[in-house]
Design a protein around this motif. Structure first.
Motif, PDB file in Angstrom:
ATOM      1  N   PHE A 173      -1.164   3.784 -14.805  1.00  0.00           N
ATOM      2  CA  PHE A 173      -1.897   2.602 -14.323  1.00  0.00           C
ATOM      3  C   PHE A 173      -0.932   1.618 -13.641  1.00  0.00           C
ATOM      4  N   LEU A 174       0.220   1.379 -14.286  1.00  0.00           N
ATOM      5  CA  LEU A 174       1.188   0.455 -13.672  1.00  0.00           C
ATOM      6  C   LEU A 174       1.654   0.988 -12.321  1.00  0.00           C
ATOM      7  N   SER A 175       1.765   2.317 -12.233  1.00  0.00           N
ATOM      8  CA  SER A 175       2.229   2.887 -10.963  1.00  0.00           C
ATOM      9  C   SER A 175       1.185   2.682  -9.854  1.00  0.00           C
ATOM     10  N   GLU A 176      -0.088   2.498 -10.220  1.00  0.00           N
ATOM     11  CA  GLU A 176      -1.089   2.188  -9.192  1.00  0.00           C
ATOM     12  C   GLU A 176      -0.894   0.757  -8.688  1.00  0.00           C
ATOM     13  N   LEU A 177      -0.501  -0.133  -9.608  1.00  0.00           N
ATOM     14  CA  LEU A 177      -0.130  -1.470  -9.120  1.00  0.00           C
ATOM     15  C   LEU A 177       1.065  -1.345  -8.187  1.00  0.00           C
ATOM     16  N   GLY A 178       1.900  -0.334  -8.474  1.00  0.00           N
ATOM     17  CA  GLY A 178       3.045  -0.050  -7.589  1.00  0.00           C
ATOM     18  C   GLY A 178       2.591   0.361  -6.197  1.00  0.00           C
ATOM     19  N   TRP A 179       1.467   1.092  -6.098  1.00  0.00           N
ATOM     20  CA  TRP A 179       0.928   1.449  -4.766  1.00  0.00           C
ATOM     21  C   TRP A 179       0.526   0.191  -3.999  1.00  0.00           C
ATOM     22  N   ARG A 180       0.003  -0.763  -4.737  1.00  0.00           N
ATOM     23  CA  ARG A 180      -0.366  -2.033  -4.083  1.00  0.00           C
ATOM     24  C   ARG A 180       0.894  -2.680  -3.497  1.00  0.00           C
ATOM     25  N   GLU A 181       1.962  -2.677  -4.284  1.00  0.00           N
ATOM     26  CA  GLU A 181       3.221  -3.257  -3.792  1.00  0.00           C
ATOM     27  C   GLU A 181       3.724  -2.485  -2.570  1.00  0.00           C
ATOM     28  N   PHE A 182       3.572  -1.161  -2.643  1.00  0.00           N
ATOM     29  CA  PHE A 182       4.045  -0.308  -1.529  1.00  0.00           C
ATOM     30  C   PHE A 182       3.285  -0.645  -0.242  1.00  0.00           C
ATOM     31  N   SER A 183       1.966  -0.827  -0.378  1.00  0.00           N
ATOM     32  CA  SER A 183       1.159  -1.161   0.807  1.00  0.00           C
ATOM     33  C   SER A 183       1.631  -2.479   1.420  1.00  0.00           C
ATOM     34  N   TYR A 184       1.900  -3.453   0.568  1.00  0.00           N
ATOM     35  CA  TYR A 184       2.361  -4.753   1.091  1.00  0.00           C
ATOM     36  C   TYR A 184       3.728  -4.619   1.744  1.00  0.00           C
ATOM     37  N   ASN A 185       4.560  -3.761   1.146  1.00  0.00           N
ATOM     38  CA  ASN A 185       5.877  -3.534   1.722  1.00  0.00           C
ATOM     39  C   ASN A 185       5.746  -2.890   3.101  1.00  0.00           C
TER      40      ASN A 185
END
Ligand code: FAD
Length: 473
Positions: free
Chosen positions: A268-280
């Motif tokens: 689940f935390l890694s999906e929040l990581g996808w959000r960060e990746f998109s912003y990056n």
């Protein structure tokens, strides 16, 4: 506490808890809470219909939390801020950073103009766990591969900060506002669609926290596997709350860390990581919403087919699981991630229509429409993005239904005209014998459409087109 006046400019942080800019403003003086409806500054990226509905309710709720003191304005932000500073002698303006390229450019300009006239300006990070400019490879260039970005670039750099408490003291430097001011923004559509799609959501900061705690209790356990099944309670549905900032990613991160970090929590935390990746990705590629990251796709022979596009948007393609996803979107303002991938693949591969058409439709209909996540999601599914699903991986719309909605509950719910189809033919009604169709009350082409493409032939057509790119023909 100082008696000076500070403007807190709310944007995508419509909350009182863990709001670094609000806290800083409240500590520095009396606060004028302000929201500006910014469609004029946004141009083509003005909010879509569903986002406006969400925003209306989110503003009403924020106004309540601020005891009725939220000032709302509409128009270009700079003159509105200048006028308010002039009228109130405000000494400072505070906001949490946004990352849309147009907003970043606009905010830089505002900061320069206000500073030049002697007004203190302070921006904070309230929306991301890691600032996009902080996460780069050792050689200073951006990551293109998600796992390395998240595991190496983010997790190894530093842990996200802990959430901040609500301001201990919040004194206002303005009168209570007319409750009708938010209505005057005219965010709600005239049709009753706004009411229908808002029905299943509690659009408030409290609603966000309730959603999170329900998910932690009922959905986190089993998340890694069961997040793929649209009828299971194993996704959080926090995306609109995160987009509008009614909950911060720091609050979600911290709440999950109160549990054991097992494989479900880690995923689940890694999906929040996808959000960060998109912003990056968006930060490093400001044209992400409009331009293929992989340039070879610029030559892709997209088809033009208004009839097919319309059928896709309306959930009338004749492929039950695709139609269920598209109708979920229209009826609830949300679509489960598995379905976003299935309907996306169907549009760009089986129909061979440009991913930007899908991106635009999602922008208008999703409650969580988010420039970074939406454009990264569409580039991913089209195969032209960073670390994207390879173009040749084409989701089979029949098998996806059979695998991820095995008893058909989800599909029957959104495509009720197929409610009585037996499981065996639910996802391929055109193969059902006449008698089965008759008993289920289905007449193909009348009560439910015939499929608008042949799965096998359209798959081959897409692969041929992709091959032509690879070969440079
Ligand atoms: P959960 O599974 O509970 O995940 C928790 C949170 O992690 C989400 O709320 C979201 O903030 C983040 N997250 C999860 N998956 C992704 C992902 N793949 N990419 C980025 N962040 C993710 N998400 C949006 O928020 N806005 C969009 O406009 C959007 N458009 C998309 C378009 C396409 C074509 C695709 C394939 C995906 C898109 N996504 C978008 C990503 C994803 O589908 C949603 O974030 C997710 O379905 C939201 O549901 P949830 O909150 O229940 O997710």
């Amino acid at each position: 506490m100082s008696t000076s006046t500070r403007i807190m400019w709310f944007r995508q942080d419509l909350r009182v808890g863990d709001n670094p800019a609000l806290r800083a403003a409240a500590m520095a003086g009396k606060v004028i809470p302000l929201f500006i409806q910014e469609d004029e500054d946004a141009g083509d990226l003005a909010l879509g219909g569903a986002s406006k509905v969400w925003l209306h309710h989110a503003l009403c709720s924020l106004n309540q939390s601020l005891d009725g003191h939220l000032l709302v304005r509409a128009g270009p932000a700079l003159p509105i801020l200048e006028e308010l500073i002039e009228a109130t002698n405000a000494e400072g303006v505070y906001w949490n950073r946004c990352y849309e390229p147009w907003r970043m450019a606009r905010d830089t300009e505002i900061k320069a103009v206000l500073k030049a006239r002697g007004t203190h300006c302070e921006s904070h990070n309230g929306n991301l766990l890691w600032e996009p400019w902080e996460v780069n490879k050792k050689d200073g260039t951006p990551y293109h591969v998600y796992t390395k970005f998240y595991r190496r670039g983010c997790l190894e750099a530093h842990a996200p900060r802990s959430p901040l408490p609500k301001p201990e003291e919040l004194t206002f430097a303005c009168e209570k506002q007319e409750a009708s001011a938010i209505d005057e923004l005219k965010l709600l559509p005239r049709r009753d669609w706004g009411e229908t799609i808002g029905k299943s959501w509690e659009i408030s900061e409290d609603g966000a926290h309730k959603r999170l705690s329900d998910f932690l209790e009922e959905g986190l356990h089993g998340y890694k596997d069961d997040r793929n099944y649209p009828r299971k309670p194993n996704v959080s549905r926090l995306s609109p709350y995160l987009h509008f900032g009614q909950i911060s990613p720091h609050q979600v991160w911290a709440a999950v860390h109160h549990h054991d970090i097992d494989r479900d929590a880690d995923h689940f935390l890694s999906e929040l990581g996808w959000r960060e990746f998109s912003y990056n990705l968006l930060y490093n590629n400001p044209d992400l919403p409009s331009t293929n990251l992989q340039k070879k796709f610029d030559a892709f022979p997209w088809r033009e087919d208004q009839t097919a596009l319309k059928a896709w948007k309306k959930g009338l393609t004749g492929f039950p699981v695709v139609d269920a996803g598209m109708r979920e979107l229209w009826q609830t303002g949300y679509m489960h991630n598995r379905l976003r991938m299935v309907v996306g693949s169907f549009l760009v591969k089986n129909l061979m229509l440009d991913w930007r058409l899908g991106e635009r439709h999602f922008w208008n209909c999703l409650f969580d429409a988010d420039l970074a996540n939406n454009s990264a999601g569409w580039q991913w599914i089209a195969g032209c993005g960073a670390d994207a699903a390879p173009y040749f991986r084409i989701f089979n719309p029949i098998l996806q239904g059979e695998k991820f909605d095995p008893d058909g509950t989800y599909t029957r719910h959104y495509v009720p005209e197929l409610a009585h189809m037996p499981d065996k033919f639910l996802f391929r009604p055109w193969e059902a014998p006449e008698l089965v169709l008759k008993e289920a009350g289905v007449t193909l082409g009348e009560t439910y459409p015939k499929p608008i493409v042949d799965v096998k032939a359209s798959r081959e057509r897409a692969l041929e087109a992709f091959k032509s790119l690879s070969e440079g023909t």
